[in-house]
Motif scaffolding. Structure first.
Motif, short mmCIF file in Angstrom:
data_model
loop_
_atom_site.label_atom_id
_atom_site.label_comp_id
_atom_site.label_asym_id
_atom_site.label_seq_id
_atom_site.Cartn_x
_atom_site.Cartn_y
_atom_site.Cartn_z
N VAL A 99 0.88 -1.17 0.00
CA VAL A 99 0.00 0.00 0.00
C VAL A 99 0.91 1.21 0.00
O VAL A 99 1.80 1.33 0.85
N PHE A 100 0.68 2.12 -0.96
CA PHE A 100 1.55 3.28 -1.10
C PHE A 100 0.83 4.56 -0.70
O PHE A 100 -0.40 4.62 -0.66
N GLN A 101 1.62 5.60 -0.43
CA GLN A 101 1.06 6.89 -0.05
C GLN A 101 0.11 7.42 -1.12
O GLN A 101 -0.99 7.86 -0.83
N SER A 102 0.56 7.36 -2.38
CA SER A 102 -0.34 7.67 -3.49
C SER A 102 -1.03 6.35 -3.84
O SER A 102 -0.38 5.41 -4.29
N VAL A 103 -2.32 6.29 -3.62
CA VAL A 103 -3.02 5.00 -3.63
C VAL A 103 -2.92 4.27 -4.96
O VAL A 103 -3.11 3.06 -5.03
N ALA A 104 -2.64 5.01 -6.04
CA ALA A 104 -2.38 4.40 -7.35
C ALA A 104 -3.54 3.54 -7.83
O ALA A 104 -3.33 2.48 -8.42
N LEU A 105 -4.76 3.99 -7.59
CA LEU A 105 -5.92 3.29 -8.15
C LEU A 105 -6.10 3.70 -9.61
O LEU A 105 -5.73 4.80 -10.01
N ILE A 106 -6.65 2.81 -10.41
CA ILE A 106 -6.91 3.11 -11.81
C ILE A 106 -8.21 3.90 -11.91
O ILE A 106 -9.28 3.40 -11.52
N ALA A 107 -8.11 5.13 -12.39
CA ALA A 107 -9.23 6.08 -12.32
C ALA A 107 -10.47 5.60 -13.07
O ALA A 107 -11.60 5.91 -12.67
N SER A 108 -10.26 4.87 -14.15
CA SER A 108 -11.40 4.45 -14.98
C SER A 108 -12.09 3.20 -14.45
O SER A 108 -13.10 2.77 -15.00
N MET A 109 -11.55 2.62 -13.39
CA MET A 109 -12.10 1.38 -12.84
C MET A 109 -12.82 1.64 -11.53
O MET A 109 -12.42 2.51 -10.74
N SER A 110 -13.85 0.85 -11.26
CA SER A 110 -14.57 0.92 -10.00
C SER A 110 -13.70 0.32 -8.89
O SER A 110 -12.65 -0.29 -9.15
N ALA A 111 -14.15 0.48 -7.65
CA ALA A 111 -13.44 -0.14 -6.52
C ALA A 111 -13.32 -1.64 -6.74
O ALA A 111 -12.25 -2.23 -6.54
N TYR A 112 -14.41 -2.27 -7.15
CA TYR A 112 -14.42 -3.71 -7.41
C TYR A 112 -13.37 -4.05 -8.48
O TYR A 112 -12.57 -4.98 -8.31
N GLU A 113 -13.37 -3.32 -9.57
CA GLU A 113 -12.46 -3.62 -10.69
C GLU A 113 -11.00 -3.40 -10.30
O GLU A 113 -10.11 -4.13 -10.75
N ASN A 114 -10.73 -2.39 -9.46
CA ASN A 114 -9.36 -2.15 -9.02
C ASN A 114 -8.84 -3.31 -8.20
O ASN A 114 -7.69 -3.73 -8.36
N VAL A 115 -9.67 -3.85 -7.33
CA VAL A 115 -9.24 -4.98 -6.50
C VAL A 115 -9.11 -6.25 -7.34
O VAL A 115 -8.20 -7.05 -7.17
N ASP A 116 -10.03 -6.40 -8.29
CA ASP A 116 -10.05 -7.59 -9.14
C ASP A 116 -8.87 -7.63 -10.12
O ASP A 116 -8.40 -8.72 -10.48
N PHE A 117 -8.38 -6.46 -10.52
CA PHE A 117 -7.42 -6.37 -11.62
C PHE A 117 -6.16 -7.20 -11.38
O PHE A 117 -5.72 -7.96 -12.25
N GLY A 118 -5.57 -7.03 -10.18
CA GLY A 118 -4.32 -7.74 -9.91
C GLY A 118 -4.49 -9.24 -9.95
O GLY A 118 -3.63 -9.96 -10.47
N MET A 119 -5.59 -9.75 -9.41
CA MET A 119 -5.82 -11.18 -9.44
C MET A 119 -6.12 -11.68 -10.85
O MET A 119 -5.76 -12.79 -11.21
N ARG A 120 -6.76 -10.81 -11.65
CA ARG A 120 -7.09 -11.22 -13.02
C ARG A 120 -5.84 -11.44 -13.86
O ARG A 120 -5.73 -12.42 -14.58
N ILE A 121 -4.88 -10.52 -13.76
CA ILE A 121 -3.65 -10.67 -14.56
C ILE A 121 -2.77 -11.80 -14.04
O ILE A 121 -1.89 -12.27 -14.74
#
Length: 225
Positions: free
Chosen positions: A90-112
């Motif tokens: 977890v970083f100071q700048s949260v580095a979430l993908i702006a175009s993705m929902s909360a669900y999609e941001n969490v899902d993304f790492g596991m998907r790849i």
């Protein structure tokens, strides 16, 4: 039991007269199932140390033992695999993908990483519920407060069930009340999930909640409680 141990870790950037010794003979232990904080002013070496502990960077000398293995001797590929399997960030700048929902941001790492859909769906929902965002799964980062964004980042970091979570100044952009809530959440994860958490901070309000605090100054450990 110590899940991470370092022995005389040094990190030098540059060469010759231009070299900077960011870490100087650092020896610490991180106990399993605890919240350990690395305290120090900007430039003290705490982020450099955390990057060495989390296999993001190689020390110049010394050893880092992670769960019984000397990770300073691992290849880049094996260090990548270690981070994917056993480490969350977890970083100071949260580095979430702006175009993705909360669900999609969490899902993304596991998907790849190739995690099957059914398993991903269950785990994403579990993690977002765990950080109190079960009703905000479809919201994008700009629709969330700073504290909520940080909680999404935490959910993303623990989705693959790591052994250790590293957090670099996770409360720096939050007000004191929200920062304390995030640390409270860390303590809950430790108690309920057996997670080990290492975080950097310079905020004295947060240190009282730590199990152990190492103080760095000019790349050296000058205090341990």
């Amino acid at each position: 039991m110590a899940i991470i141990t370092t022995e005389n870790v040094c990190r030098v950037f540059g060469t010759g007269k231009e070299s900077v010794q960011a870490l100087k003979n650092v020896s610490i232990e991180v106990q399993e199932g605890t919240l350990t904080m690395l305290k120090g002013r900007s430039g003290s070496g705490k982020t450099t140390l955390m990057n060495s502990l989390g296999a993001l960077d190689y020390p110049t000398s010394g050893s880092v033992i992670f769960d019984g293995k000397d990770i300073t001797k691992l290849s880049n590929a094996k260090r990548d695999a270690l981070r994917c399997r056993d480490i969350g960030f977890v970083f100071q700048s949260v580095a979430l993908i702006a175009s993705m929902s909360a669900y999609e941001n969490v899902d993304f790492g596991m998907r790849i990483s190739g995690v099957p859909y059914a398993e991903r769906k269950k785990r994403v929902e579990e993690c977002l519920n765990l950080v109190g965002l079960g009703k905000r799964m479809t919201h994008r980062p700009h629709e969330l407060s700073g504290g909520e964004q940080q909680r999404v980042a935490i959910a993303r970091a623990i989705a693959h069930t790591p052994k250790v979570l590293f957090a670099d100044e996770p409360t720096a952009e939050l007000d004191t009340q929200m920062g304390l809530r995030v640390i409270g959440m860390f303590k809950d994860l430790i108690r309920e999930r057996g997670l080990t958490i290492v975080m950097t901070t310079h905020d004295p309000n947060m240190m009282e909640l730590a199990d152990h605090v190492y103080t760095l100054e000019d790349g050296e450990i000058i205090g341990a409680v």
